[in-house]
Write an enzyme that holds these catalytic residues in place. Sequence first.
Site, short mmCIF file in Angstrom:
data_model
loop_
_atom_site.label_atom_id
_atom_site.label_comp_id
_atom_site.label_asym_id
_atom_site.label_seq_id
_atom_site.Cartn_x
_atom_site.Cartn_y
_atom_site.Cartn_z
N TRP A 20 0.78 -1.14 0.07
CA TRP A 20 -0.01 -0.01 -0.07
C TRP A 20 0.83 1.43 -0.15
O TRP A 20 0.71 2.02 -0.90
CB TRP A 20 -0.71 -0.26 1.15
N ILE A 433 18.28 20.67 20.09
CA ILE A 433 17.58 19.81 20.68
C ILE A 433 18.35 18.36 20.66
O ILE A 433 18.05 17.36 21.20
CB ILE A 433 16.21 19.70 20.36
N SER A 435 19.41 16.47 17.29
CA SER A 435 19.76 15.96 15.73
C SER A 435 20.09 17.04 14.91
O SER A 435 19.52 18.06 14.96
CB SER A 435 18.85 15.04 15.60
N GLU A 486 23.70 13.14 16.62
CA GLU A 486 22.98 11.75 16.44
C GLU A 486 22.79 11.12 15.01
O GLU A 486 21.88 10.46 14.69
CB GLU A 486 21.34 12.09 16.93
N ARG A 517 3.62 6.48 5.91
CA ARG A 517 4.69 6.22 6.98
C ARG A 517 4.67 5.14 7.60
O ARG A 517 3.31 5.21 8.60
CB ARG A 517 4.95 7.70 7.79
N ASP A 601 15.39 12.77 26.41
CA ASP A 601 14.20 13.15 25.96
C ASP A 601 12.90 12.50 26.25
O ASP A 601 13.10 11.06 26.33
CB ASP A 601 14.46 13.04 24.33
N HIS A 643 13.65 17.06 26.96
CA HIS A 643 12.79 17.64 25.95
C HIS A 643 11.51 17.08 25.65
O HIS A 643 11.37 16.02 25.69
CB HIS A 643 13.83 17.61 24.89
N HIS A 696 9.56 22.90 11.92
CA HIS A 696 8.80 21.91 11.16
C HIS A 696 8.81 22.64 9.76
O HIS A 696 8.31 21.83 8.88
CB HIS A 696 7.55 21.64 11.77
N CYS A 728 12.60 21.70 18.33
CA CYS A 728 12.49 20.25 18.30
C CYS A 728 13.92 19.84 17.52
O CYS A 728 14.70 20.94 17.15
CB CYS A 728 11.34 19.61 17.47
N1 GLN Z 1 16.99 14.48 20.75
C1 GLN Z 1 16.00 14.17 19.53
C2 GLN Z 1 16.26 14.98 18.38
O1 GLN Z 1 16.82 15.84 18.25
C3 GLN Z 1 14.61 14.61 20.23
C4 GLN Z 1 13.44 14.18 18.96
C5 GLN Z 1 12.12 14.43 19.54
O2 GLN Z 1 11.90 15.40 20.28
N2 GLN Z 1 11.14 13.90 19.01
O3 GLN Z 1 16.09 14.45 17.33
ZN ZN Z 2 10.77 17.35 19.85
#
Ligand code: GLN
Ligand code: ZN
Length: 759
Positions: A20, A433, A435, A486, A517, A601, A643, A696, A728
């Site tokens: 799918w 945050i 990554s 990361e 996804r 996190d 976080h 985002h 984020c």
């Molecule tokens: N430490 C993670 C990152 O920065 C936190 C990801 C998240 O908040 N979903 O990707």
């Molecule tokens: Zn986040």
Amino acid sequence: MSSVRSSSLGFPRIGEQREWKKNLEAYWNQKISKEEYGTKQKALRLANVQKQKDAGLDLIPVGDFTHYDHVLDTAVAFGLVPDRFSYDGGEVDLDTYFAIARGNDNAVAAEMTKWFDTNYHYIVPELNSREPELVHNRWLTLIEEAKKELHIVGKPVLLGPVTFVKLSKQYGNRSFVDHVRSLLPLYTTVLNELADAGVEWIQVDEPILVGDVSEEEWSIIEEAYDWFAKSAPNAKILLQTYFEGIDSLDRATKLAVAGLGLDFVYSNNLEQLKGNGFPKDKTLAAGLIDGRNIWRTDLTETHSIVEEILTVVSKEQLIVQPSCSLLHVPVTLKHEQKLASDLKAALSFAEEKLTELDHVKSVVNKQQGPERLQAGKEAIEALNQSASRTNKEVREALERSKKEDSKRKVPADKRMELQQEVFKFPSLPTTTIGSFPQSPEVRKTRLQWRRGEISNEAYETFINAEIKRWIDIQEEIDLDVLVHGEFERTDMVEFFGEKLGGFEFTSNGWVQSYGSRCVKPPIIFGDVYFQEAMTVKETLYAQSLTEKPVKGMLTGPVTIYNWSFPRTDLKPGDVVNQIALALEKEVLALESAGITVIQVDEPALREGLPLKRRNWTDYLNQSVVAFQLSVKTVQPQTQIHTHMCYSDFQDIIQAIDGLDADVISIEMSRSHGELITAFEDYTYSKGIGLGVYDIHSPRVPTEEEMETSINRALQVLDQRIFWVNPDCGLKTRKEPETVEALKAMVKAAKNKRKELVVK
Ligand code: GLN
Ligand code: ZN
């Protein structure tokens, strides 16, 4: 002789090998034409219906198929297309449908959010200026298709009007109740057309009934189903609920519907049912097989639940079924070749769950003897006996932890002083945050390494080069607390699951998360234990390249638990705490290697909140203890960060404070300042960063915009505790925009610092 019948609430759409998803992506990437796409999805849809028929189901769900999401399907069936997609009536074409879900060059996508407390995300309908109208009875189309192609008269599955409106954004000056009322005549047409097409039952989902239902909601539910009873008298409605019990079951049983579907796995519905009885003229559809987890059912227990139910209703009144749509579990165990045999024998995915259901039905109907019920129980008992399931040391540590205080010894204000002596951060310290962008090259190299195409050394060299490049970039930008980026992680839960003991991974256990996804949640099958350091190597390498502190990065116990399929033979709190104690060892390994700032996190903490508010306190207390356990034994000088994504924190701010983290970063930019209001009423005194820009979107925010964000936060938060960071991780962004945005962010912080000094 009367007999019990079987039904199901919905089947995974994705196919045995995620066909799918592949069809969708091929169409989006213009690899196949619309016609070819349509043909392929139709074949899959029909195969799923046939499969359920072959599994012995009496009532087969039809209409749960989707091109993206069932909530969006409902919206477009009623012509509820957001204004910005220039739609002017008629059946919504496929490309407009996808544009609403994914955005296009001219308009941003509709919002997406979690479906109740699951990890499935739906597209939030927008009830805008457009008057709803029935532009396509999609359920009828799908019912007729199954009838024509397979000679199967299915059970249409609809999302009910009250839940639909409750899940929508309610624009305009029309009230909640009036929005529901505006949909009733449209549902009536759908129901009548389905009844005329010869369907027997129509499943109408109203899962909001399992939450805290207000009086207003109850009365509009009553009004709606009264209306249908009068306006569509031939439609036999099975009002379906799932995920929890209904608080006023007696009130629900009085609704003007022919049948009521209840969850008997995750609820106290059985006690209520036995206490209140059930009307003789209604059908009860009982959810007996867990539709949310992947364990095989002890059918002897299920059978005794059925017997109890049969003291209240007769056999002809009873339908047996899974507790919810099977959408939330993988499709089949058929392709799992690598799992240990005792584990595999104790698992049950969608197909296997339908077989379990059929066994229950045939035993209740006395077509098979009770020995049919034994196998599941035996498989689970065998797994429980297996050495892999119990780890003595872990159990002992867990018991010890229950007797001790889970908090750090030195209180937060004192720790803040001690840490400031060590770090000497400027005011408004800056960080990220965790990554950094996972470029196609990073992903490709990791895949090659996983496939054994490149050596461990070559992979490590590559990762280290990437870490070094980004340490240099961060130095150049002049951030105060750096991260390693990361690059070695695909997924923040999978990474730790693979390294901790007690987790297992399927080869093909995919579950739809949103749109095309899919995720493959790890299975927590045994006691969770620390095997070897998981993050020390990369973090230390990064730290060796700079004088500034590099933050160690861990995924917290609650998030690991919420994004896995947990074992159910232990209490959730015990499983979460086992994860916490294993992580504590990693925290200590980082600390003793010289890492002075460590972030744990917990992005999934908020979304795991129970559906009923009265259960929140227990969940939050348990989550707070787990988090505390994971960082409990570090030195007071070691700075613990955490976080969380999503800004909907007003209700749980006290619990967040209770985590006792030295610094927390919370997403902020999408909350339109609501979070700020929360801090007007609540004095927060530990370190806190409210994301100053939205990661985002690829748009690079200006220095001024970020200064405005900072100013806004400083109206309610003391300047001595405020941190400046994006909202984020930056994993999904591209490098140039990331660097530019972070440069602007640090400049904004520096400008503001100067101002503060002058004052
Ligand atoms: N430490 C993670 C990152 O920065 C936190 C990801 C998240 O908040 N979903 O990707
Ligand atoms: Zn986040």
